[in-house]
Each structure stands twice: as structure tokens, then as C-alpha cells.
Design a protein around this motif. Structure first.
Motif, PDB file in Angstrom:
ATOM      1  N   UNK A  37       0.834  -1.207   0.000  1.00  0.00           N
ATOM      2  CA  UNK A  37       0.000   0.000   0.000  1.00  0.00           C
ATOM      3  C   UNK A  37       0.869   1.257   0.000  1.00  0.00           C
ATOM      4  N   UNK A  38       0.299   2.305  -0.568  1.00  0.00           N
ATOM      5  CA  UNK A  38       0.998   3.603  -0.568  1.00  0.00           C
ATOM      6  C   UNK A  38       1.169   4.142   0.844  1.00  0.00           C
ATOM      7  N   UNK A  39       0.204   3.850   1.714  1.00  0.00           N
ATOM      8  CA  UNK A  39       0.242   4.368   3.086  1.00  0.00           C
ATOM      9  C   UNK A  39       1.399   3.764   3.867  1.00  0.00           C
ATOM     10  N   UNK A  65       4.373   3.433   3.107  1.00  0.00           N
ATOM     11  CA  UNK A  65       5.609   4.214   2.941  1.00  0.00           C
ATOM     12  C   UNK A  65       5.443   5.684   3.303  1.00  0.00           C
ATOM     13  N   UNK A  66       4.340   6.027   3.966  1.00  0.00           N
ATOM     14  CA  UNK A  66       4.152   7.423   4.381  1.00  0.00           C
ATOM     15  C   UNK A  66       5.236   7.849   5.354  1.00  0.00           C
ATOM     16  N   UNK A  67       5.621   9.114   5.231  1.00  0.00           N
ATOM     17  CA  UNK A  67       6.586   9.693   6.170  1.00  0.00           C
ATOM     18  C   UNK A  67       5.838  10.252   7.384  1.00  0.00           C
ATOM     19  N   UNK A  68       6.592  10.722   8.353  1.00  0.00           N
ATOM     20  CA  UNK A  68       5.988  11.326   9.546  1.00  0.00           C
ATOM     21  C   UNK A  68       5.156  12.546   9.157  1.00  0.00           C
ATOM     22  N   UNK A  69       5.665  13.339   8.225  1.00  0.00           N
ATOM     23  CA  UNK A  69       4.948  14.542   7.791  1.00  0.00           C
ATOM     24  C   UNK A  69       3.635  14.188   7.096  1.00  0.00           C
ATOM     25  N   UNK A  70       3.649  13.145   6.280  1.00  0.00           N
ATOM     26  CA  UNK A  70       2.422  12.728   5.610  1.00  0.00           C
ATOM     27  C   UNK A  70       1.391  12.217   6.605  1.00  0.00           C
ATOM     28  N   UNK A  71       1.835  11.532   7.650  1.00  0.00           N
ATOM     29  CA  UNK A  71       0.912  11.082   8.695  1.00  0.00           C
ATOM     30  C   UNK A  71       0.322  12.277   9.422  1.00  0.00           C
ATOM     31  N   UNK A  72       1.139  13.307   9.679  1.00  0.00           N
ATOM     32  CA  UNK A  72       0.632  14.518  10.328  1.00  0.00           C
ATOM     33  C   UNK A  72      -0.406  15.213   9.432  1.00  0.00           C
ATOM     34  N   UNK A  73      -0.128  15.265   8.122  1.00  0.00           N
ATOM     35  CA  UNK A  73      -1.101  15.863   7.192  1.00  0.00           C
ATOM     36  C   UNK A  73      -2.401  15.078   7.190  1.00  0.00           C
ATOM     37  N   UNK A  74      -2.298  13.756   7.209  1.00  0.00           N
ATOM     38  CA  UNK A  74      -3.502  12.906   7.263  1.00  0.00           C
ATOM     39  C   UNK A  74      -4.297  13.174   8.540  1.00  0.00           C
ATOM     40  N   UNK A  75      -3.598  13.288   9.689  1.00  0.00           N
ATOM     41  CA  UNK A  75      -4.256  13.583  10.956  1.00  0.00           C
ATOM     42  C   UNK A  75      -4.943  14.947  10.917  1.00  0.00           C
ATOM     43  N   UNK A  76      -4.345  15.897  10.230  1.00  0.00           N
ATOM     44  CA  UNK A  76      -4.884  17.255  10.181  1.00  0.00           C
ATOM     45  C   UNK A  76      -6.064  17.365   9.214  1.00  0.00           C
ATOM     46  N   UNK A  82      -9.368   5.647  15.436  1.00  0.00           N
ATOM     47  CA  UNK A  82      -9.299   4.215  15.110  1.00  0.00           C
ATOM     48  C   UNK A  82     -10.018   3.917  13.790  1.00  0.00           C
ATOM     49  N   UNK A  83     -11.236   4.486  13.605  1.00  0.00           N
ATOM     50  CA  UNK A  83     -12.005   4.220  12.381  1.00  0.00           C
ATOM     51  C   UNK A  83     -11.283   4.776  11.134  1.00  0.00           C
ATOM     52  N   UNK A  84     -10.737   5.975  11.237  1.00  0.00           N
ATOM     53  CA  UNK A  84     -10.022   6.558  10.091  1.00  0.00           C
ATOM     54  C   UNK A  84      -8.778   5.751   9.762  1.00  0.00           C
ATOM     55  N   UNK A  85      -8.054   5.292  10.812  1.00  0.00           N
ATOM     56  CA  UNK A  85      -6.856   4.487  10.578  1.00  0.00           C
ATOM     57  C   UNK A  85      -7.224   3.138   9.963  1.00  0.00           C
ATOM     58  N   UNK A 119      -6.569   2.129   1.599  1.00  0.00           N
ATOM     59  CA  UNK A 119      -5.636   3.106   1.035  1.00  0.00           C
ATOM     60  C   UNK A 119      -5.939   4.530   1.470  1.00  0.00           C
ATOM     61  N   UNK A 120      -5.197   5.484   0.950  1.00  0.00           N
ATOM     62  CA  UNK A 120      -5.343   6.890   1.345  1.00  0.00           C
ATOM     63  C   UNK A 120      -6.714   7.433   0.942  1.00  0.00           C
ATOM     64  N   UNK A 121      -7.165   8.472   1.613  1.00  0.00           N
ATOM     65  CA  UNK A 121      -8.474   9.063   1.285  1.00  0.00           C
ATOM     66  C   UNK A 121      -8.514   9.521  -0.173  1.00  0.00           C
ATOM     67  N   UNK A 122      -9.643   9.338  -0.826  1.00  0.00           N
ATOM     68  CA  UNK A 122      -9.744   9.709  -2.251  1.00  0.00           C
ATOM     69  C   UNK A 122      -9.504  11.182  -2.502  1.00  0.00           C
TER      70      UNK A 122
END
Length: 466
Positions: free
Chosen positions: A93-95, A97-108, A157-160, A167-170
Motif C-alpha cells: 500500500x501507498x500508506x 511508505x508514508x513519512x511522519x509529515x504525511x501522517x501529520x497531514x492525514x491527521x490534520x 481508530x475508524x479513520x486508521x 488506502x489513502x483518502x480519495x
């Protein structure tokens, strides 16, 4: 190997599936989380997740009303998903290989919990840690991440879980692609419309240009027809001149014969002693003289009654030649304009053969320039034709009134010499070579125009003689 729901996963299970990551602590924790998710979805605990179990999980646990897209994304061509299948899908999955910054963007953006971004950054949570957030893990969420609000923990938990499985949000993945695609479609539609409009405008302009060219060709043909008529008049004039010389010679011969006969009768009268014979000879001589006088009188009546002075003829001929000089300048200017208009039209036709050429013609000012040149050439040709007609009529009337042959003259140089004028004063210059469109030279024709006055006198004299 497929992990069943009967036991808890171990490092051994991971080593059997993926030897490279079996000694990585974070990978082991993620594998345990994947096994927990698989167990949660495997209701019949047969070790695989079929399509029915996936559909129930999407509707009941994740609250998806329309689960077709998620369903097909999760299963693809595999109707039964094992732990190994789920682990390999997660690793690819693309997720993952996400970096810390990409995880922060996803959380935001996706989770909409920006207040925990500092905590995520502090613990360096990257994409590989998301499976641990997708299962109930109080130690991680409460103790480590300090998420005390249960609604926040459940939402995270549900979003994760959605991100790990599907995969990542559309909106995050396709937002820029959709925007670029929409802009490309709009630009393509705009380009097509613009090309259609420009092609139509170019077609209309070229149609107008072709109409102007046809009008110009008609004007040119009219001028050529006039030239042809002038040539015919020139040939007729030459024939008339020859006939005129012959008739004048015959008249002179007849007058000389009459004079000789009168002289003979006079000699006979002087040589006789008989009065009656002298009277008879005198009457015969008188009759011969009377006949010659009547014939001369008829000849004189056919000519103009008033004979202008001879220098007037040369001055009128000189005036005609000077006018011809200025007319030639005007005619050459019109011919140059006609040639320039035709060359411009040929260039436009060549450019029209390609699409880019049509665009260039439509946006440049060359089409308007050619149109202006055509209109100017038509006007110049019309002025030259009108000037030629007026000049011919005017000089024919002058010849008719004076009885002089003015158009057919020895030339400007000879006239200047006869009148003792300086040729430089008249602006004489050597003739300019012609390389233009018109096939005949109008200068020579104007000099040989038929003199209607002279033709009228000759015709009248011939009729009287006959």
C-alpha cells in the motif's frame, strides 16, 4: 500460511510470512495489529475473510451505506483474504511508505484532529504505525499519545482502519488529478472553440478577399479590352492614312492634267487667226478651267472652312505628348499596385494550406493589408481607365474641330526641336522598361489614335469624287 482465529500471532508467524521483517519490533507490532483486524472481520473464524464478511464489516462496523467501491478495492480478484494476503496488501500500500509529515497531514486533513499533531511528531509515527492505531490499543492511545477523549480515540481508530484497508483518502489522492483533468478538458474545449471561430473567420475573410480579386480581375480585363479596341483603331488609322495619301496624289494628278489641257487650249487659241476658232478654243479653255475650279471648290468645301495657323498644330501635338507623359506615370503606378495586390493574395493562399498558417493569417494584419491593396489597385485601375477614355474623347474632338492630326505626331523630342524648346525643360527622360502585368504598351497606342477629323475629311472627299 494462514493464521486462524484460534491463537494470538507470534514472531514465528511473521517470520514464516516475511523473514526480512520478523526481527523488527515495529513490524511485529504492526503484524499483530493486522492479525487483530483480520480476526475482527473473520466472523466464522475459518482463517479467511470472504465477500459476505467484508460486506457485513463495512456496513456494521464502518457504517458504509454504499460499500461496492470499498468492497471491490479490498478483494479485487481474491474472494478469500488470509492474514498473509492482508499483510502483503498492506506492505504494497501507498500508506505503508508514508513519512511522519504525511501522517501529520492525514491527521490534520482527513481525521481533523490537529491538536495531536505535536504528539505524533514527538513519537515519530510514520505510515508503518497506522495498523496499531486501527485497533483498540489503550496503552498507545491513552498512555503514549495522551488521547483522553474517547470520541477522539474512536474517530482516530475508524479513520486508521479505513486507511489501512482501503488506502489513502480519495480526496487527498485524486484532488490534484481531478483539478488538472478538469482544467485540461476546459482548455481543450476552449481551444476547439477558438480554432473553430478562427477557421470560420479566416474562411469568411478569404471569401471576401477572393471576391475582391475577382472584381480586380474584371477591371483588368476591361482595361485589356480597351487596349484591344485601341489596337484595332490604330490599324484602321494606318490603312486610312495610306488611302488618304493615294487619293491626294490622284487629286494632284487630275489638277495637273486639267492645267496641261488648259495650257494646250491656250496655245491653240493663240496660234489660230480665225476669230471664231479663237472664241471656240477660249470657250473650251474656259470650260476646262471652270471644271477644275468646281472640282477644287468641292475639295475645299469638304475641308474645314477655317484653316488654323501651322504652328498651332505643333503646339497642340506637344501638349498631347506632355499629357501622355503624366498619364504613363499614373498608369505605371496602378500596374505596380496591381502586382503587389496579386503577390499578397498568392501568399495568403499558400499560408492557408496549413492549420497553423490559418491561425497566423487570422491573427496577423496581412489579410487586411492585402484587402486594402486590392481595393487601392481597383480604384487606381478605374482612375486610369477613366482618364484614358476622357483623354481619347477630348483629343478626338480637338482633332475634329481643328482638322489637325494631333495624336499621330513625330514625338516629343522632334516637336521640342521644331519649336526651339529645351528638352530638359519638358522633363524628357529615356523610357522605363516595363515588366508588369499588362501585355501591351498604352503609350504607343495613344500616339497612334485614329483622327476622326482627318477620317471625316477623307470620307467626304471620296464620296464627292465618286
Amino acid at each position: 500460511m494462514s493464521h486462524t482465529g484460534g491463537g494470538f500471532p507470534s514472531i514465528t508467524d511473521l517470520c514464516l510470512i516475511d523473514q526480512q521483517l520478523c526481527h523488527d519490533e515495529n513490524s511485529v507490532l504492526s503484524f499483530e495489529a493486522i492479525c487483530s483486524i483480520h480476526k475482527l472481520m473473520d466472523d466464522d473464524a475459518d482463517g479467511t475473510v470472504d465477500t459476505t464478511e467484508t460486506d457485513e464489516f463495512l456496513r456494521e462496523d464502518l457504517k458504509y451505506h454504499d460499500s461496492k467501491a470499498k468492497h471491490s478495492s479490498f478483494h479485487r480478484a481474491d474472494l478469500h483474504i488470509s492474514v498473509e494476503d492482508m499483510w502483503n496488501a498492506w506492505k504494497n500500500s501507498e500508506v505503508y511508505n508514508w513519512t511522519v509529515q504525511q501522517v501529520e497531514d492525514w491527521l490534520l486533513v482527513s481525521v481533523e484532529l490537529p491538536q495531536y499533531t505535536e504528539t505524533f511528531r514527538k513519537h515519530q509515527l510514520d505510515g508503518r504505525a497506522l495498523p496499531r492505531l486501527a485497533v483498540k490499543n489503550t496503552t498507545l492511545t491513552v498512555s503514549v499519545l495522551k488521547i483522553l477523549d474517547r470520541s477522539h480515540a474512536q474517530k482516530l481508530q475508524l479513520k486508521a482502519l479505513d486507511t489501512v484497508l482501503f488506502g489513502p483518502p480519495p480526496d487527498r489522492q485524486n484532488r490534484w488529478k481531478d483539478l488538472v483533468l478538469a482544467l485540461s478538458v476546459l482548455m481543450a474545449l476552449g481551444g476547439c472553440w477558438f480554432a473553430y471561430a478562427q477557421t470560420r473567420k479566416s474562411r469568411d475573410d478569404l471569401g471576401k478577399l477572393m471576391k475582391d480579386l475577382e472584381g480586380l480581375q474584371k477591371a483588368e480585363q476591361s482595361l485589356l479590352d480597351l487596349q484591344e479596341k485601341l489596337q484595332k483603331a490604330q490599324e484602321e488609322q494606318r490603312c486610312v492614312q495610306v488611302e488618304k495619301v493615294k487619293v491626294e496624289e490622284e487629286l494632284r494628278n487630275e489638277i495637273n492634267s486639267a492645267k496641261q489641257e488648259a495650257q494646250r487650249l491656250r496655245e491653240l487659241r493663240e496660234g489660230t487667226e480665225n476669230e471664231r476658232s479663237r472664241q471656240k478654243y477660249a470657250e473650251e479653255e474656259l470650260e476646262q478651267v471652270r471644271t477644275a475650279l468646281k472640282k477644287a471648290e468641292r475639295e475645299l468645301e469638304s475641308r474645314v472652312r477655317w484653316t488654323p495657323p501651322e504652328p498651332l498644330q505643333k503646339w497642340l501635338q506637344l501638349t498631347h505628348e506632355v499629357e501622355v507623359q503624366y498619364y504613363n506615370i499614373k498608369k505605371q503606378s496602378a500596374e505596380r499596385q496591381l502586382l503587389q495586390a496579386r503577390e499578397g493574395a498568392e501568399k495568403i493562399k499558400k499560408k492557408r494550406s496549413s492549420l497553423f498558417g490559418t491561425f497566423h493569417v487570422a491573427h496577423s494584419s496581412s489579410l487586411d493589408d492585402v484587402d486594402h491593396k486590392i481595393l487601392s489597385a481597383k480604384q487606381a485601375l478605374a482612375e486610369v481607365t477613366a482618364a484614358l477614355r476622357e483623354k481619347l474623347h477630348r483629343w478626338q474632338q480637338i482633332e475634329s474641330l481643328t482638322g489637325f492630326c494631333l495624336v499621330n505626331n513625330p514625338g516629343l523630342g522632334a516637336l521640342a526641336t521644331a519649336l526651339n524648346l529645351d528638352p530638359a525643360f519638358l522633363g524628357l527622360r529615356p523610357p522605363t522598361p516595363q515588366h508588369l502585368i499588362l501585355s501591351d504598351d498604352l503609350d504607343d497606342m495613344d500616339e497612334d489614335i485614329l483622327s476622326p477629323g482627318t477620317l471625316h475629311l477623307f470620307k467626304f472627299g471620296v464620296i464627292k469624287d465618286s
